[in-house]
Structure formats: C-alpha cells, structure tokens
Write an enzyme that holds these catalytic residues in place. Structure first.
Site, PDB file in Angstrom:
ATOM      1  N   HIS A  57       0.928  -1.173   0.066  1.00 39.30           N
ATOM      2  CA  HIS A  57       0.185   0.163   0.014  1.00 39.30           C
ATOM      3  C   HIS A  57       0.926   1.060  -0.215  1.00 39.30           C
ATOM      4  CE1 HIS A  57      -3.899   2.046   0.999  1.00 39.30           C
ATOM      5  NE2 HIS A  57      -3.058   2.869   0.864  1.00 39.30           N
ATOM      6  N   HIS A  59       1.441   5.220  -2.105  1.00 44.23           N
ATOM      7  CA  HIS A  59       1.143   6.384  -3.084  1.00 44.23           C
ATOM      8  C   HIS A  59       2.290   6.989  -3.659  1.00 44.23           C
ATOM      9  CE1 HIS A  59      -3.195   6.587  -1.466  1.00 44.23           C
ATOM     10  NE2 HIS A  59      -2.412   6.169  -0.617  1.00 44.23           N
ATOM     11  N   GLN A 152      -9.354   9.349  -5.527  1.00 41.28           N
ATOM     12  CA  GLN A 152      -9.092  10.346  -4.084  1.00 41.28           C
ATOM     13  C   GLN A 152     -10.184  10.973  -3.654  1.00 41.28           C
ATOM     14  OE1 GLN A 152      -5.812  10.885  -1.917  1.00 41.28           O
ATOM     15  NE2 GLN A 152      -7.787  10.970  -0.947  1.00 41.28           N
ATOM     16  N   HIS A 210      -9.371   1.971  -0.104  1.00 37.68           N
ATOM     17  CA  HIS A 210      -9.152   2.858   1.295  1.00 37.68           C
ATOM     18  C   HIS A 210     -10.515   2.486   1.810  1.00 37.68           C
ATOM     19  CE1 HIS A 210      -5.715   4.322  -0.976  1.00 37.68           C
ATOM     20  NE2 HIS A 210      -5.283   5.024   0.352  1.00 37.68           N
ATOM     21  N   GLU A 213     -11.173   4.422   6.607  1.00 41.55           N
ATOM     22  CA  GLU A 213      -9.912   5.035   7.389  1.00 41.55           C
ATOM     23  C   GLU A 213     -10.395   6.397   8.053  1.00 41.55           C
ATOM     24  OE1 GLU A 213      -7.061   6.668   4.532  1.00 41.55           O
ATOM     25  OE2 GLU A 213      -5.623   7.062   5.991  1.00 41.55           O
ATOM     26  N   ASP A 309       2.206   3.329   2.965  1.00 37.28           N
ATOM     27  CA  ASP A 309       1.079   4.182   2.475  1.00 37.28           C
ATOM     28  C   ASP A 309       1.820   5.578   1.836  1.00 37.28           C
ATOM     29  OD1 ASP A 309      -1.242   5.282   2.006  1.00 37.28           O
ATOM     30  OD2 ASP A 309      -1.830   5.584   4.214  1.00 37.28           O
ATOM     31  N   TRP A 315       0.659  13.768   3.446  1.00 34.73           N
ATOM     32  CA  TRP A 315       0.136  13.223   4.822  1.00 34.73           C
ATOM     33  C   TRP A 315       1.099  12.888   5.863  1.00 34.73           C
ATOM     34  CZ3 TRP A 315      -1.290  12.361  -0.263  1.00 34.73           C
ATOM     35  CH2 TRP A 315      -2.747  12.640  -0.504  1.00 34.73           C
TER      36      TRP A 315
HETATM   37 FE   FE2 Z   1      -3.247   5.132   0.998  1.00 34.66          FE
END
Ligand code: FE2
Length: 424
Positions: A57, A59, A152, A210, A213, A309, A315
C-alpha cells in the site's frame, strides 16, 4: 555452472547453513554444501536471507513532494487530501516520474521488490496514471509495480471520477480502488463499494479500497465490501486497506464482522506509521491509536500485511522506503511483542503482502524467482530490532544493490540472536 550462489545463509523459516543456487533468474537449488561454481558467489556469513520486502500500500504519485506547495499543519487525513488537491494542478507528468524514480532507487536499496501503488484518477488529464504507467515499465527489471486506480475525491462525489476510473483501467492500471468513507453519505459510500466491485468483477480485476480510514465507529463499509465480495464471487481478490474504524467499533459488532470477512476471503492492509500519525487527531485523552485490530484479524485467519502508505508527502513528512520501520511500528502499536508475534510482523512486510498482491514465484524455494535480500541480522526478530542493514539485494539472479557491513553497531546480545536471548 550457476549464475549466482549464496553460501551459508539463515533462512526466514529458521534453517541455517543453507546455500542457494540460481540459474536464468530462478532458484534451482536450496540445500547445504553446494560445491558447484558460479559467476557470482556471495558469502552470507550466517546472516538472514529473505525474499524481498513487499509494500502492498503506497502512493507513488505523491511521494517526495513534501512542502509543495506547503506542509500539512493539522496533521489530519482531511488536510492532507486538501493539500494534495492543491498540488495536483501544479505538478507535471515529468515531476511525478522524476519523484517516483527517485523513490524507487531508495526502495531498491532497502530490498523492496514489489510495491502496490494507488494512483489518483481524480484528474481529467490522468497525469498520475500516465506517469506511473511509464515508471512501471522503467522499473520492471528491479521492482514489480502494481497500480491501483484510486478515486481520491470519491468515485461518486467527484463528477468525472467514474469515467476516469474506466479510462485508467483501459490504459492498463491493474486494480480497482476506492474511498467509500470520503463519499458524501454512508449510503453513497455503500453504493460506491457496489459499483467498484461490479467494475472489478466485469473486468476480472482485483479490488483494494481505502476502507473506513476514520475514527468513526459507525464507518462500516468493510461490511458492504465483504458482502459484495461474496455476492460477486470475488473471494481472494479483495482487500480492505486501513480499516482504522475497527479500532473504535463496538466489540460485539466486531465479533460479527470478522467472521463475515473470513467468509468472504477479504484481505487487510493496515498502514501502521500513517494510522498512528493521522488517526485520533480529534481525541483529547485517552487518545485512540487508530490501528485496526491486527491480532484479531490475523488470529481469525485473515491475511494481514503492513503497508507504508506515504513517504514525505502531504500526509506524512518522514519515511525512507524501509519496510522494517513499518514492521517496527506495527509491532509496537499492535503490542505484538512475543517472539512469534515479532516474527509474524516480519512476514507482514514480506510474504503476506506478496500473497495479497498475487505475486507469482515469490519465496526462497526451488523454482521461485531468484529475488532476495541479505540482511545483517541473525533472524527475523533481530532484523526488526535493528532495522537491519541490507547487505545485498538480488533480482532475477543479479546483484542490484550492495552495501558494506556495519561495524560500529554495538552487539547488545553478545553474539546471540534475539530469539536465543528471549528463550533463556
Ligand atoms: Fe493510502
């Protein structure tokens, strides 16, 4: 004459003194005392030889963008999404390719052999998709890169996301993604799960959403995901990523939910570093950890793998492509401290992710791809304790990264392994 032989390795199943011979990119022998010649000979000195790390996982379209155009001040998931929305229109395909390739260099040196990366399709130009399809080809000889079409801003909430999802899959993106908890309502979230699973079923694709979350205990899209998996016959092809709301759910409800997930053959990918960083931000004290129920999911028989991630993006400001950092965090937040639990944490960043991604030829058995990493550690628990140095990385029988042994590290265990120390 072999292409490559590793002598005197400790394997992840605990066997010691093992030699591994490789020919034409494949492991052809795993036994003690191989005496044949090879073009490349590696003396493992009894250190741990593992199949490559797997990050299921990630990005890659956002990685290494930290500070552009600004940093996340609140530290929340939602500000991260807003910040990513500011970055998207000002980045080019070339920017994304350059950052992604730079990240892949880090990942290769850290022994990562496979990455599942979500790629945002809420951009009518599909810049991320075009960039990462190019990167997937460029890194093919070094990393298996699997791409997830990720809406997203919500496949229903964003007006063009559904069309863009289809366009991305037509261009060759591998997996169907989604984000039901970001749709406008719980009902829309459930509808999005149905829609996305139907798209995957029609096309014969995997699903990785996702999912939940959130710290909201009523965010229960995993229930719909398990149900749709069964309805559409997608068992073994569906993953719920994050699942952080399970941390906050009522335990009676969870006692019904986990068996539903088992029945549906759904996989789980928590992302410990990001979950501990982003979740619980609205709590005062006590503050929730926000990691899903890793032990309970695992003990029920669900395949659980840890993902990283984010690395240096809207993030998360930290990270260095090190899946042992992720195992270390998962171990702590999940309180997985027995020898067996720590060893399982190593599996959660290697073989479990490989199973979820459906990687062919993964492992250190005869006939598997000759992909592995030599760690300066005596076993899996030591590897996590030390976030062990990666001495040699091999891909299809060829050395693709090396580094020297670290000699300045204090040997706190007087030459024993952590398992030996904990057993006495
Ligand atoms: Fe993610």
């Amino acid at each position: 004459m072999f292409d490559l032989i590793v002598k005197n390795a400790t394997l992840t199943d605990g066997r010691t003194g093992i030699d591994i011979a490789c020919k034409d990119g494949v492991i052809t022998a795993v036994e003690s005392g191989i005496t044949a010649d090879a073009e490349t000979l590696i003396d493992a000195k009894g250190y741990l030889l593992s199949p490559p790390f797997v990050d299921p996982h990630f990005h890659m379209d956002a990685t290494l963008s930290l500070g552009t155009p600004r940093v996340n001040m609140s530290g929340t998931l939602l500000e991260g999404i807003a910040l990513w929305g500011e970055l998207k229109p000002i980045q080019s395909v070339e920017d994304i390719v350059e950052r992604a390739l730079r990240y892949c260099e880090l990942a290769i040196a850290k022994g990562i052999g496979a990455i599942r990366s979500h790629v945002d399709i809420c951009d009518d130009e599909l810049k991320g998709v075009r960039a990462l399809l190019e990167v997937r080809e460029k890194v093919r000889d070094h990393i298996d890169l699997q791409l997830v079409a990720f809406p997203q801003d919500g496949v229903l909430r964003d007006p063009t996301a559904k069309d863009n999802m289809i366009r991305a899959l037509d261009l060759g993106v591998d997996v169907v993604g989604g984000i039901p908890h970001f749709e406008r309502t719980m009902a829309d979230g459930a509808d999005s799960v149905r829609l996305l699973c139907e798209i995957a079923a029609e096309r014969g694709l995997l699903v990785d959403l996702h999912c939940d979350e959130s710290d909201d205990p009523l965010s229960r899209h995993i229930e719909t995901l398990a149900c749709e998996t069964q309805r559409l016959g997608l068992q073994g092809r569906v993953t719920g990523s994050h699942l952080t709301s399970m941390h906050s759910m009522d335990s009676y409800y969870v006692s019904k939910l986990i068996p539903l997930m088992v029945e549906a053959g759904v996989y789980a990918i928590p992302n410990p570093a990001i979950n501990i960083m982003l979740q619980g931000r609205h709590d005062t004290y006590p503050k929730r950890r926000g990691l899903t129920r890793v032990r309970e999911l695992r003990d029920a028989g669900i395949t659980v793998a840890f993902g990283s991630d984010c690395v240096m993006d809207p993030w998360y400001s930290l990270g260095k492509a090190d899946m042992l950092d992720i195992a270390f965090m998962g171990l702590h937040v999940g309180q997985l401290s027995s020898i067996a639990d720590m060893e399982w944490c190593f599996d959660a960043v290697t073989e479990n992710g490989a199973r979820i991604m459906g990687l062919d030829g993964y492992g250190l058995a005869k006939g598997c791809n000759a992909n592995f990493v030599l760690l300066q550690a005596k076993g899996k628990t030591d590897a996590i304790r030390l976030r062990a140095h990666r001495l040699t990385v091999v891909r299809r029988g060829k050395v693709i990264s090396t580094s020297n042994e670290v000699t300045h590290q204090l040997d706190a265990l007087s030459g024993r392994s952590l398992n030996e120390a904990m057993s006495t």
